[in-house]
Enzyme design. Structure first.
Site, PDB file in Angstrom:
ATOM      1  CD  GLU A   1      15.692  -8.118  -0.053  1.00 55.26           C
ATOM      2  OE1 GLU A   1      14.996  -7.143   0.252  1.00 55.26           O
ATOM      3  OE2 GLU A   1      15.475  -9.268   0.377  1.00 55.26           O
TER       4      GLU A   1
ATOM      5  CB  CYS B   1      13.037 -13.381   1.885  1.00 55.25           C
ATOM      6  SG  CYS B   1      12.401 -14.885   2.619  1.00 55.25           S
TER       7      CYS B   1
ATOM      8  CE  LYS C   1      -1.710  -4.295   2.192  1.00 56.62           C
ATOM      9  NZ  LYS C   1      -1.179  -4.444   0.814  1.00 56.62           N
TER      10      LYS C   1
ATOM     11  CD  GLU D   1       8.635 -14.808   9.087  1.00 60.25           C
ATOM     12  OE1 GLU D   1       8.275 -15.021   7.925  1.00 60.25           O
ATOM     13  OE2 GLU D   1       8.494 -15.627  10.005  1.00 60.25           O
TER      14      GLU D   1
HETATM   15  N1  LIG Z   1      12.211 -12.627   5.943  1.00 61.48           N
HETATM   16  C1  LIG Z   1      11.272 -13.260   5.272  1.00 61.48           C
HETATM   17  O1  LIG Z   1      10.791 -14.300   5.675  1.00 61.48           O
HETATM   18  C2  LIG Z   1      10.779 -12.694   3.975  1.00 61.48           C
HETATM   19  C3  LIG Z   1       9.975 -13.493   3.160  1.00 61.48           C
HETATM   20  C4  LIG Z   1       9.525 -12.988   1.939  1.00 61.48           C
HETATM   21  C5  LIG Z   1       9.849 -11.698   1.544  1.00 61.48           C
HETATM   22  N2  LIG Z   1      10.631 -10.955   2.347  1.00 61.48           N
HETATM   23  C6  LIG Z   1      11.002  -9.602   1.914  1.00 61.48           C
HETATM   24  O2  LIG Z   1       9.897  -8.959   1.307  1.00 61.48           O
HETATM   25  C7  LIG Z   1      10.344  -8.018   0.343  1.00 61.48           C
HETATM   26  C8  LIG Z   1       9.563  -8.191  -0.942  1.00 61.48           C
HETATM   27  O3  LIG Z   1       8.209  -8.050  -0.691  1.00 61.48           O
HETATM   28  P1  LIG Z   1       7.416  -6.683  -0.933  1.00 61.48           P
HETATM   29  O4  LIG Z   1       8.102  -5.877  -1.979  1.00 61.48           O
HETATM   30  O5  LIG Z   1       5.979  -7.038  -1.108  1.00 61.48           O
HETATM   31  O6  LIG Z   1       7.613  -5.940   0.465  1.00 61.48           O
HETATM   32  P2  LIG Z   1       6.937  -4.595   0.929  1.00 61.48           P
HETATM   33  O7  LIG Z   1       7.521  -4.300   2.263  1.00 61.48           O
HETATM   34  O8  LIG Z   1       6.991  -3.568  -0.119  1.00 61.48           O
HETATM   35  O9  LIG Z   1       5.398  -4.955   1.077  1.00 61.48           O
HETATM   36  C9  LIG Z   1       4.949  -5.993   1.905  1.00 61.48           C
HETATM   37  C10 LIG Z   1       3.534  -5.689   2.353  1.00 61.48           C
HETATM   38  O10 LIG Z   1       3.533  -4.532   3.172  1.00 61.48           O
HETATM   39  C11 LIG Z   1       2.563  -3.623   2.723  1.00 61.48           C
HETATM   40  N3  LIG Z   1       3.003  -2.280   3.082  1.00 61.48           N
HETATM   41  C12 LIG Z   1       3.856  -1.467   2.408  1.00 61.48           C
HETATM   42  N4  LIG Z   1       3.999  -0.289   3.058  1.00 61.48           N
HETATM   43  C13 LIG Z   1       3.233  -0.364   4.172  1.00 61.48           C
HETATM   44  C14 LIG Z   1       2.960   0.534   5.250  1.00 61.48           C
HETATM   45  N5  LIG Z   1       3.511   1.751   5.310  1.00 61.48           N
HETATM   46  N6  LIG Z   1       2.134   0.120   6.240  1.00 61.48           N
HETATM   47  C15 LIG Z   1       1.580  -1.101   6.200  1.00 61.48           C
HETATM   48  N7  LIG Z   1       1.774  -1.984   5.197  1.00 61.48           N
HETATM   49  C16 LIG Z   1       2.606  -1.622   4.202  1.00 61.48           C
HETATM   50  C17 LIG Z   1       2.475  -3.897   1.231  1.00 61.48           C
HETATM   51  O11 LIG Z   1       1.284  -3.394   0.693  1.00 61.48           O
HETATM   52  C18 LIG Z   1       2.565  -5.406   1.212  1.00 61.48           C
HETATM   53  O12 LIG Z   1       1.328  -6.008   1.524  1.00 61.48           O
HETATM   54  C19 LIG Z   1      11.820  -8.286   0.202  1.00 61.48           C
HETATM   55  O13 LIG Z   1      12.527  -7.337   0.955  1.00 61.48           O
HETATM   56  C20 LIG Z   1      11.997  -9.661   0.831  1.00 61.48           C
HETATM   57  O14 LIG Z   1      13.266  -9.941   1.327  1.00 61.48           O
HETATM   58  C21 LIG Z   1      11.094 -11.403   3.552  1.00 61.48           C
HETATM   59  O1  LIG Z   2      10.669 -15.452   0.407  1.00 61.09           O
HETATM   60  C1  LIG Z   2      10.818 -15.896   1.523  1.00 61.09           C
HETATM   61  C2  LIG Z   2      10.511 -17.226   1.887  1.00 61.09           C
HETATM   62  C3  LIG Z   2      10.096 -17.491   3.133  1.00 61.09           C
HETATM   63  C4  LIG Z   2       9.725 -18.798   3.479  1.00 61.09           C
HETATM   64  C5  LIG Z   2       9.016 -19.090   4.584  1.00 61.09           C
HETATM   65  O2  LIG Z   2       8.536 -18.174   5.394  1.00 61.09           O
HETATM   66  C6  LIG Z   2       8.701 -20.452   4.913  1.00 61.09           C
HETATM   67  O3  LIG Z   2       9.165 -21.370   4.230  1.00 61.09           O
HETATM   68  O4  LIG Z   2       7.973 -20.644   5.892  1.00 61.09           O
END
Ligand SMILES: NC(=O)c1ccc[n+]([C@@H]2O[C@H](COP(=O)([O-])OP(=O)(O)OC[C@H]3O[C@@H](n4cnc5c(N)ncnc54)[C@H](O)[C@@H]3O)[C@@H](O)[C@H]2O)c1
Ligand SMILES: O=C/C=C/C=C(\O)C(=O)O
Length: 486
Positions: free
Chosen positions: A390, A288, A178, A254
């Site tokens: 964040e 992230c 998804k 993550e």
């Molecule tokens: N730790 C990591 O490796 C990492 C990497 C990239 C991004 N991030 C984090 O991601 C965030 C930004 O991405 P975003 O805004 O797309 O995140 P988000 O949590 O809003 O959405 C991520 C995904 O989850 C889905 N989603 C949302 N609510 C849901 C629910 N109730 N049930 C199932 N799926 C659901 C969304 O449709 C999307 O596909 C930031 O917080 C960032 O730090 C973390």
């Molecule tokens: O925005 C977050 C970046 C994450 C990076 C990875 O998960 C990767 O480099 O494998």
């Protein structure tokens, strides 16, 4: 006008309920296409296809055969490099130069690395004594976990989705992906590559839609998914964990971060500035692992702030197809509203705005885009929301420190623990401080330098589990011990 469909059981299909949503280009606010929104029927069809595929040819393949197919997937991405590049840039608005060097090559590498890993990973065996003296041998085999639900975000869409799909498939699982509703294109294009590479129907499925009360929730609520791997916000991670508890399904999470950068007076200033410009502003701050809190030793504070300001003001704001541009828009106007609310909060909390703080003037053709200025603040209290939450935008707060213990304490004071950077030419200090930072990943004199064999993940509220190298196997396989009495 594009029509973006689900990819289920090896074919592109629309939603039976006919519902669609809009995919918008963040560069100019224009419509890219209509995306089919999955209802429970499409999610169920995808999960059923994934379950059936486990029992078809995919489930019977040797590791070598699977690895050969995954190499063809990687080669298929490379062969259609420009299409992936255009699709990723259309959805995210990120600079073409960035996607060319990071997102698309990593999309291919994520399949190759894990295919090769599976071919070479050692197993474990233990001989043991028995009371009758004949003994026994224990050996462990790895089996796929089953149907994996992959839920991914919009900031590095292809990179982060394939970072999970690559190892999941290498281990013999099937997946239902998804992707983020903001960025449906590259996951869909990957369906075509899967077809050409000979991936059997049902192994890779994509359902489009939103999170809550839509495809994301329908997937996590589906009882026939064996495990979930998720990258996104910490709050969403909590919801997914709750849904996964039904049926005791495993999760790999993550999540978000509020990553600290520590700059010591004994750093190489040129490197620290160059690295911090990337860690704060690359991908318009939507990484992230990016740095939103900087702690700089007092004796070099003024110089560092002045040089980072100059660097930020030298960034070239522009659309993906402008070769000079290294700074694109945010992913959407909605996300810009969120980031701008923190820009306002910083002013309300008494910050000094060193640079930026608003929306840049863009030419008419781009004025509908989600453009924003790279922003640096100083002077905020440690408990300002701007310093503790964040933001996920191109901004950072810089605060001076006076001692090593103080810098460590400041870096560790938040409930997040994804990554940290530290800048020092003193090797002893670098090791000492790195060991004390509460983060899953610490970069010394670098940032986002990635070796895919290493453990990747967050501590504290930044995640659960580690992926990467053999650590991905722990999540994507079930380890079965077989004890043979001799
Ligand atoms: N730790 C990591 O490796 C990492 C990497 C990239 C991004 N991030 C984090 O991601 C965030 C930004 O991405 P975003 O805004 O797309 O995140 P988000 O949590 O809003 O959405 C991520 C995904 O989850 C889905 N989603 C949302 N609510 C849901 C629910 N109730 N049930 C199932 N799926 C659901 C969304 O449709 C999307 O596909 C930031 O917080 C960032 O730090 C973390
Ligand atoms: O925005 C977050 C970046 C994450 C990076 C990875 O998960 C990767 O480099 O494998």
């Amino acid at each position: 006008m594009k029509e973006i469909k689900h990819f289920i059981n090896g074919a592109f299909v629309g939603s039976v309920n006919g519902r669609t949503f809009e995919d918008i280009n963040p560069v100019n606010g224009q419509l890219i296409g209509h995306v089919h929104e999955a209802g429970r029927a499409e999610v169920d069809a995808a999960v059923q296809a994934a379950r059936a595929a486990l029992h078809g040819p995919w489930g019977k393949m040797s590791v070598d055969e699977r690895a050969a197919i995954l190499h063809r997937v990687a080669d298929g991405i490379t062969a259609r490099f420009d299409e992936f590049l255009d699709a990723e840039c259309l959805d995210t608005g990120k600079p073409g130069s960035l996607a060319r060097h990071i997102d698309i090559p990593r999309g291919a590498a994520n399949f190759k690395v894990f295919a090769d890993l599976l071919k070479n990973v050692p197993g474990e065996a233990f001989e043991m004594g028995t009371p009758d003296g004949s003994g026994a041998i224990n050996y462990a085999v790895r089996r796929p976990k089953g149907v994996i639900g992959v839920i991914s975000p919009w900031n590095l869409p292809l990179l982060l989705m394939t970072w999970k799909v690559g190892p999941a498939l290498a281990c013999g699982n099937t997946v239902v992906v998804k992707p983020s509703e903001e960025t449906p294109l590259t996951a869909t294009l990957l369906g075509e590559v899967m077809q050409t590479a000979g991936v059997p129907p049902g192994v890779y499925n994509v359902v489009h839609g939103f999170g809550g009360d839509s495809a994301g929730a329908f997937l996590t609520e589906h009882p026939d998914v064996d495990a979930f791997t998720f990258t996104g916000e910490t709050g969403t991670g909590e919801l997914i964990m709750r849904a996964a508890a039904k049926g005791v399904r495993q999760v790999s999470l993550e999540l978000g971060g509020k990553n600290a950068g520590i700059v010591f007076a004994d750093c190489d200033m040129d490197k620290a500035i160059e690295g911090t410009l990337r860690s704060a502003f690359a991908n318009c701050g939507q990484v992230c692992l990016g740095t939103e809190r900087l702690y700089v030793e007092r004796s070099i504070f003024d110089e560092f702030v002045a040089r980072l300001k100059a660097g930020a003001e030298n960034l070239v704001i522009g659309p993906p197809n402008d070769p000079a541009s290294n700074f694109g828009p945010l992913v959407s106007l909605k996300h810009r509203e969120k980031v701008l609310s923190y820009y306002q909060q910083a002013i309300d909390d008494g910050a000094t705005v060193v640079t930026g703080g608003g929306v840049p003037q863009m030419p008419d053709a781009l004025s509908g885009g989600a453009w924003i200025q790279p922003t640096i603040w100083t002077g905020l209290a440690d408990d300002s929301a701007v310093v503790t939450e964040e933001i996920f935008g191109p901004c950072c707060h810089i605060r001076p420190f006076d001692s090593e213990p103080e810098a460590i304490a400041l870096a560790n004071r938040l409930p997040y623990g994804l990554s940290a950077t530290l800048w020092s030419e003193n090797v002893g200090r670098a090791h000492r401080v790195a060991a004390q930072l509460e983060a899953g990943i610490v970069w010394v004199n670098s940032w986002f330098l990635r070796d895919l064999r290493t453990a990747f993940g967050g501590s504290k509220q930044s995640g659960i589990g580690r992926e990467g190298g053999v650590h991905s196997l722990e999540f994507y396989t079930e380890l079965k011990n077989i004890c043979v009495k001799l």
